[in-house]
Design an enzyme around this catalytic site. Structure first.
Site, PDB file in Angstrom:
ATOM      1  N   ASN A  61       0.847  -1.189   0.000  1.00 34.28           N
ATOM      2  CA  ASN A  61       0.000   0.000   0.000  1.00 34.28           C
ATOM      3  C   ASN A  61       0.885   1.242   0.000  1.00 34.28           C
ATOM      4  OD1 ASN A  61       0.544  -0.952   2.736  1.00 34.28           O
ATOM      5  ND2 ASN A  61      -0.938   0.523   3.514  1.00 34.28           N
ATOM      6  N   VAL A  62       0.404   2.265  -0.705  1.00 33.66           N
ATOM      7  CA  VAL A  62       1.128   3.531  -0.816  1.00 33.66           C
ATOM      8  C   VAL A  62       0.123   4.637  -0.519  1.00 33.66           C
ATOM      9  CG1 VAL A  62       2.462   5.054  -2.321  1.00 33.66           C
ATOM     10  CG2 VAL A  62       2.646   2.560  -2.591  1.00 33.66           C
ATOM     11  N   GLU A  63       0.308   5.299   0.625  1.00 36.94           N
ATOM     12  CA  GLU A  63      -0.622   6.345   1.033  1.00 36.94           C
ATOM     13  C   GLU A  63      -0.182   7.704   0.519  1.00 36.94           C
ATOM     14  OE1 GLU A  63      -2.132   4.196   5.136  1.00 36.94           O
ATOM     15  OE2 GLU A  63      -0.879   5.972   5.303  1.00 36.94           O
ATOM     16  N   ASN A  64      -1.093   8.666   0.630  1.00 35.22           N
ATOM     17  CA  ASN A  64      -0.846  10.023   0.169  1.00 35.22           C
ATOM     18  C   ASN A  64      -1.508  10.978   1.152  1.00 35.22           C
ATOM     19  OD1 ASN A  64      -1.623  12.526  -1.568  1.00 35.22           O
ATOM     20  ND2 ASN A  64      -0.121  11.418  -2.817  1.00 35.22           N
ATOM     21  N   ALA A  65      -0.927  12.163   1.327  1.00 35.50           N
ATOM     22  CA  ALA A  65      -1.522  13.149   2.223  1.00 35.50           C
ATOM     23  C   ALA A  65      -2.950  13.490   1.794  1.00 35.50           C
ATOM     24  CB  ALA A  65      -0.668  14.414   2.265  1.00 35.50           C
ATOM     25  N   GLU A  74      -2.991  -4.799  -3.037  1.00 36.86           N
ATOM     26  CA  GLU A  74      -3.534  -5.725  -4.028  1.00 36.86           C
ATOM     27  C   GLU A  74      -3.581  -5.079  -5.407  1.00 36.86           C
ATOM     28  OE1 GLU A  74      -5.760  -6.493  -0.075  1.00 36.86           O
ATOM     29  OE2 GLU A  74      -4.854  -4.785  -1.104  1.00 36.86           O
ATOM     30  N   CYS A 106     -10.126  -4.883   0.538  1.00 35.47           N
ATOM     31  CA  CYS A 106     -11.258  -3.964   0.577  1.00 35.47           C
ATOM     32  C   CYS A 106     -12.160  -4.216  -0.633  1.00 35.47           C
ATOM     33  CB  CYS A 106     -10.757  -2.512   0.601  1.00 35.47           C
ATOM     34  SG  CYS A 106     -10.088  -1.922  -0.974  1.00 35.47           S
ATOM     35  N   CYS A 109     -10.614  -3.295  -4.068  1.00 39.38           N
ATOM     36  CA  CYS A 109      -9.643  -4.293  -4.530  1.00 39.38           C
ATOM     37  C   CYS A 109     -10.346  -5.548  -5.026  1.00 39.38           C
ATOM     38  CB  CYS A 109      -8.660  -4.640  -3.417  1.00 39.38           C
ATOM     39  SG  CYS A 109      -7.447  -3.330  -3.143  1.00 39.38           S
TER      40      CYS A 109
END
Length: 151
Positions: A61-65, A74, A106, A109
């Site tokens: 997983n790659v989050e962002n502000a 996935e 989720c 996905c």
């Protein structure tokens, strides 16, 4: 008949990986989890996707502000495989640090996974190495897929 298979039991004829290949898939999802960029949720997830041709693509997983711009492990694995020309998949393993519960994908996905069939195996793991196996059809019953556009 239940399609749930616990700890690898009943894998004969499932089309899913077995033995060393399964262990590699499970290891690769744990390794991918270690690369997760999740400074906001602090919820690292890793996924490893086995193509029909036997290649494994991992993702985290790659989050962002801007929260909605993040991407799940996935989908990262699927996008990596697609970008390399693979569209047929046999299995995916998913890892997290959830402790007592098996990690599950989720809804978004599940729908992206469904685009590529509904009969492949998804290995839902716990940090202690235990896992259960579900098919996409179990995870997303009564799903909508590419074939429905032809009706």
């Amino acid at each position: 008949k239940s399609l749930t298979r616990a700890c690898g039991a009943g894998m004969e004829g499932s089309g899913g990986p077995q033995g060393e290949r399964l262990q590699l898939l499970l290891r690769r999802c744990r390794e991918a989890k270690a690369c997760a960029y999740c400074p906001y949720s602090r919820f690292p997830v890793g996924a490893a996707l086995l193509t029909a041709g036997g290649e494994i693509f991992s993702g985290c997983n790659v989050e962002n502000a801007c929260y909605s711009l993040g991407v799940c492990a996935e989908r990262t694995a699927i996008q990596k495989a697609i970008s390399e020309g693979h569209t047929r998949f046999r299995a995916m393993a998913i890892a997290s640090d959830m402790g007592t519960d098996f990690i599950v994908p989720c809804g978004a996905c599940r729908q992206v996974m469904r685009e590529f069939g509904k009969d492949w195996d998804v290995y839902l793991t716990k940090p202690d190495g235990t896992y259960i196996v579900k098919t996409l059809d179990e995870l997303l019953p009564l799903s909508f897929g590419p074939e429905d556009l032809k009706k």
